[in-house]
Enzyme design. Structure first.
Site, PDB file in Angstrom:
ATOM      1  N   GLU A 312       0.821  -1.211   0.000  1.00 47.94           N
ATOM      2  CA  GLU A 312       0.000   0.000   0.000  1.00 47.94           C
ATOM      3  C   GLU A 312       0.854   1.261   0.000  1.00 47.94           C
ATOM      4  OE1 GLU A 312      -2.830   2.018  -0.733  1.00 47.94           O
ATOM      5  OE2 GLU A 312      -3.849   0.383   0.315  1.00 47.94           O
ATOM      6  N   ASP A 316       1.158   4.035  -3.012  1.00 48.29           N
ATOM      7  CA  ASP A 316       0.655   5.399  -2.818  1.00 48.29           C
ATOM      8  C   ASP A 316       1.748   6.435  -3.040  1.00 48.29           C
ATOM      9  OD1 ASP A 316      -1.723   4.211  -2.143  1.00 48.29           O
ATOM     10  OD2 ASP A 316      -1.547   4.567   0.007  1.00 48.29           O
ATOM     11  N   SER A 561      -7.224   1.526  -4.086  1.00 50.15           N
ATOM     12  CA  SER A 561      -6.027   2.046  -3.427  1.00 50.15           C
ATOM     13  C   SER A 561      -5.143   2.786  -4.428  1.00 50.15           C
ATOM     14  CB  SER A 561      -5.230   0.908  -2.789  1.00 50.15           C
ATOM     15  OG  SER A 561      -5.903   0.376  -1.685  1.00 50.15           O
ATOM     16  N   ASP A 602     -16.737  10.314 -19.145  1.00 50.59           N
ATOM     17  CA  ASP A 602     -17.843   9.457 -18.719  1.00 50.59           C
ATOM     18  C   ASP A 602     -17.508   7.994 -19.000  1.00 50.59           C
ATOM     19  OD1 ASP A 602     -20.256   8.693 -17.714  1.00 50.59           O
ATOM     20  OD2 ASP A 602     -21.456   9.441 -19.391  1.00 50.59           O
ATOM     21  N   ILE A 603     -17.744   7.130 -18.049  1.00 51.93           N
ATOM     22  CA  ILE A 603     -17.487   5.694 -18.184  1.00 51.93           C
ATOM     23  C   ILE A 603     -18.831   4.989 -18.346  1.00 51.93           C
ATOM     24  CG2 ILE A 603     -16.410   3.666 -17.160  1.00 51.93           C
ATOM     25  CD1 ILE A 603     -14.482   5.998 -17.804  1.00 51.93           C
ATOM     26  N   GLY A 621     -23.654   9.328 -17.699  1.00 50.11           N
ATOM     27  CA  GLY A 621     -23.907  10.139 -16.518  1.00 50.11           C
ATOM     28  C   GLY A 621     -23.385   9.454 -15.271  1.00 50.11           C
ATOM     29  N   ASP A 623     -23.121   7.101 -12.098  1.00 49.41           N
ATOM     30  CA  ASP A 623     -23.621   5.766 -11.740  1.00 49.41           C
ATOM     31  C   ASP A 623     -22.869   5.275 -10.514  1.00 49.41           C
ATOM     32  OD1 ASP A 623     -21.163   4.235 -12.669  1.00 49.41           O
ATOM     33  OD2 ASP A 623     -21.790   5.093 -14.577  1.00 49.41           O
TER      34      ASP A 623
END
Length: 644
Positions: A312, A316, A561, A602-603, A621, A623
């Site tokens: 992690e 990061d 993450s 947009d996905i 839009g 979701d």
């Protein structure tokens, strides 16, 4: 620890309570089922001391959201006119009527005023030397010792009551129905084997629990991609910069800017991993380290290594440092190897008043410092002393079902207060689709089960005062020049609807449009389909196939993450542009993001399966899979530069 809890100090004599008319009481909080991995263990000794703390209702919470919008709404003339910490503390301090009402009730119950202390922040009352018998009479309850699967004990009850006229002046009382899941850190296990009483460890501090990255294949340095056309198989910093049109190293206000990454010991980065990554992708950063803010003994531990301990933090920091170069991010490293840390311990460090008004000193919830059992950090608890950075990204999360609504609401209000002060708070939305951490779902009665059919939303992702970040991926065999899809490689983007928090006004039109045009094929048996609660995530960023240097090897990593620090890097660069022209940081993001969805890619492909279902589906839009979509830096910065 259990023996210590049962035999705390010398028994106290129970004070004789005067006869008086009993005030009518009403249930203030109740748990219908025990939290996951907890079970009833024993009855406490009647004379055992109870560290009773009463969270007083804060003033002005009914208008706090309006004040947050005033400094966050892009149409407001006061946009980015952020408050000082002193203004926030004074605005929310409990009223005199609240204080007098609660103190008077305690005195009527036979508790001498000399035993009641108001904390420095004014938000809590602490009752000293209270026995179990007194507490049970006061709260009309029955205390039990509960035990977690890890062995950690907890003093609590199933419900408690207070007089009706007092109830509106109290948020909640501890210790009562509030539990935090917890597991032992490696050193705690060693303590246990040596018959030494372990401290209280936190789920938050353990890298193998919660929203943490998932490990993939190892790749050789020679096989790492160098062409943007190959980003469908590996994600590197240049892939993200191309996907989201981020600048490379052109920054103008790094001395004024700041970006914070939160980690919880024993999770820590390896300096050699940072250098390995930078030598491959950003040679000029080789030898650079994040600015370290050590919270409650937080340190870069090297006693334990492996993906679970370094994955992690390596992920990061390698990406945050690369994407905002030459800005040096701040690493908030929380907790030691013994006691661990919680979100509250972190919040204590950036808001000194939080130590006393929201559970920061509650041993049943948070790491306790100095370590009361020896062997851990023995310095004072970190209360204030560290500034909140302009953007803060955290890649850990609870399930909403782990905590009570009262506890979650009060912690959520702290994120509101940080928003008032101009801080952008980001949390990962989860990696198991509509399921909770580790893929667990809920049964109809609220208990956990891998076979449950009820969706299990995350927290703080459902808090309406922070920004929840989901995950996308480059389409298989696709490139960064094509639209992404929802992550369906190793992990599924966490998303859904809260069971606790109402829908905030800033997202009401987007969610209304979603339900009117793309109504999910599920009933209330699966999720809160009232169409009145908070939806998440708010936004997304790529979360699949990241190339990360971990323990001397390059590995592919997956998870929200990855998404949260990436999105945080985009906002940090937007802040840089605003600071360079004399404007303030953007602060709480959501009102501006929802009012300007054109700033996002947009996905519309992919879903977030879980709990025996296909989950929700990405649609045009907003979701509950990828939110508004992924960021376009050029559009974001253009819009934010037009705002005050």
């Amino acid at each position: 620890m259990l023996a210590r809890l049962l035999l705390l100090a010398a028994p106290l004599s129970v004070l004789a309570l005067p006869s008086r008319p009993a005030a009518a009481k009403r249930t203030h909080e109740r748990r219908s089922v025990l939290p996951h991995q907890w079970e009833e263990h024993a009855d406490p000794h009647p004379d055992m001391r109870v560290p009773l703390r009463i969270a007083l209702s804060q003033s002005n919470l009914d208008i706090a959201y309006d004040e947050l919008l005033r400094v966050s709404d892009p149409e407001s003339p006061d946009f980015a006119s952020h408050w000082t910490a002193k203004q926030v503390a004074e605005f929310f301090a409990p009223s005199k009527d609240t204080l007098d009402t609660v103190v008077s009730w305690l005195e009527q119950e036979g508790i001498d005023p000399s035993r009641v202390k108001q904390t420095q922040s004014l938000g809590w009352l602490e009752v000293s030397n209270l026995t179990v018998t007194e507490a049970e009479t006061l709260l009309d309850t029955k205390y039990k010792i509960y035990k977690h699967a890890s062995g950690a004990p907890h003093l609590g009850c199933g419900s408690y009551s207070v007089p009706e006229h007092v109830s509106k002046h109290i948020d909640f009382i501890t210790p009562t129905v509030h539990f935090d899941s917890r597991v032992n850190s490696p050193r705690q296990e060693k303590r246990k084997k040596r018959d030494v009483e372990p401290g209280i460890a936190k789920t938050i501090g353990q890298p193998w629990v919660g929203t943490t990255p998932k490990e993939g294949a190892t790749v050789s340095a020679a096989s790492i991609i160098t062409e943007l056309e190959e980003c469908g198989s590996q994600i590197t910093p240049i892939c993200l910069q191309a996907l989201y049109k981020m600048p490379f190293d052109v920054q103008f206000a790094t001395s004024k800017n700041s970006y914070g990454i939160v980690e919880y010991t024993p999770q820590s980065y390896l300096p050699t991993d940072l250098d390995m990554f930078f030598e491959q992708f950003l040679p000029q950063a080789s030898g650079k380290r994040p600015t370290m803010d050590s919270i409650d003994g937080g340190n870069i531990q090297t006693e334990y290594e492996g993906f679970g301990y370094n994955g992690e933090s390596d992920l990061d920091l390698q990406y945050a440092m690369s994407l905002v170069w030459p800005l040096t991010p701040t690493l908030y490293q929380a907790g030691d190897m013994v006691e661990g840390a919680s979100f509250n311990n972190f919040l204590d460090a950036i808001d000194g008043t939080y130590c006393t008004y929201d559970g920061g000193d509650d041993p049943t919830q948070d790491g306790v410092y100095p370590d009361p059992y020896g062997g851990g950090y023995e310095g004072p608890e970190t209360c204030g002393g560290y500034a909140a950075t302009n953007v803060i990204s955290t890649s850990y999360a609870y399930n909403e079902a782990d905590l009570t609504p009262f506890y979650e609401t009060r912690q959520c209000n702290e994120y509101l207060k940080l928003g008032l002060q101009g801080v952008s708070i980001l949390y990962s939305s989860g990696d198991y689709g509509v399921a909770g951490n580790d893929g667990e779902c809920l049964n109809a009665d609220g208990t956990y089960s891998y076979d449950g059919i009820r969706f299990n939303p995350s927290f703080p992702g459902t808090c309406p005062y922070m920004t929840s970040v989901g995950a996308t991926q480059v389409k298989p065999n696709g490139t960064v020049f094509e639209a992404e899809e929802a992550s369906e490689t190793v992990i599924y983007s966490g998303g859904g609807f809260s069971n606790v928090f109402a829908m905030p006004s800033y997202q009401s039109s987007a969610v209304k449009y979603y339900f009117e045009n793309y109504l999910p094929p599920y009933t209330s048996a699966q999720y809160n389909n009232s169409q009145t609660t908070r939806g998440f995530p708010d936004v997304s960023a790529n979360g699949a196939n990241y190339v990360v240097a971990i323990d001397g090897e390059f590995e592919l990593v997956y998870g929200t993450s990855c998404s949260s620090p990436t999105f945080g890097s985009v906002i940090t660069l937007v802040n840089d542009a605003r600071l360079a022209v004399g404007k303030n940081p953007v602060g709480f993001l959501n009102p501006t993001l929802y009012a300007n969805p054109w700033m996002f890619n947009d996905i519309t492909v992919g879903g977030n399966q879980g709990c025996g279902t296909a989950g929700f589906t990405s649609v045009p839009g907003w979701d509950p899979v990828t939110g508004l979509g992924t960021p376009d830096y050029t559009l974001l910065v253009a819009k934010y530069l037009t705002l005050p």
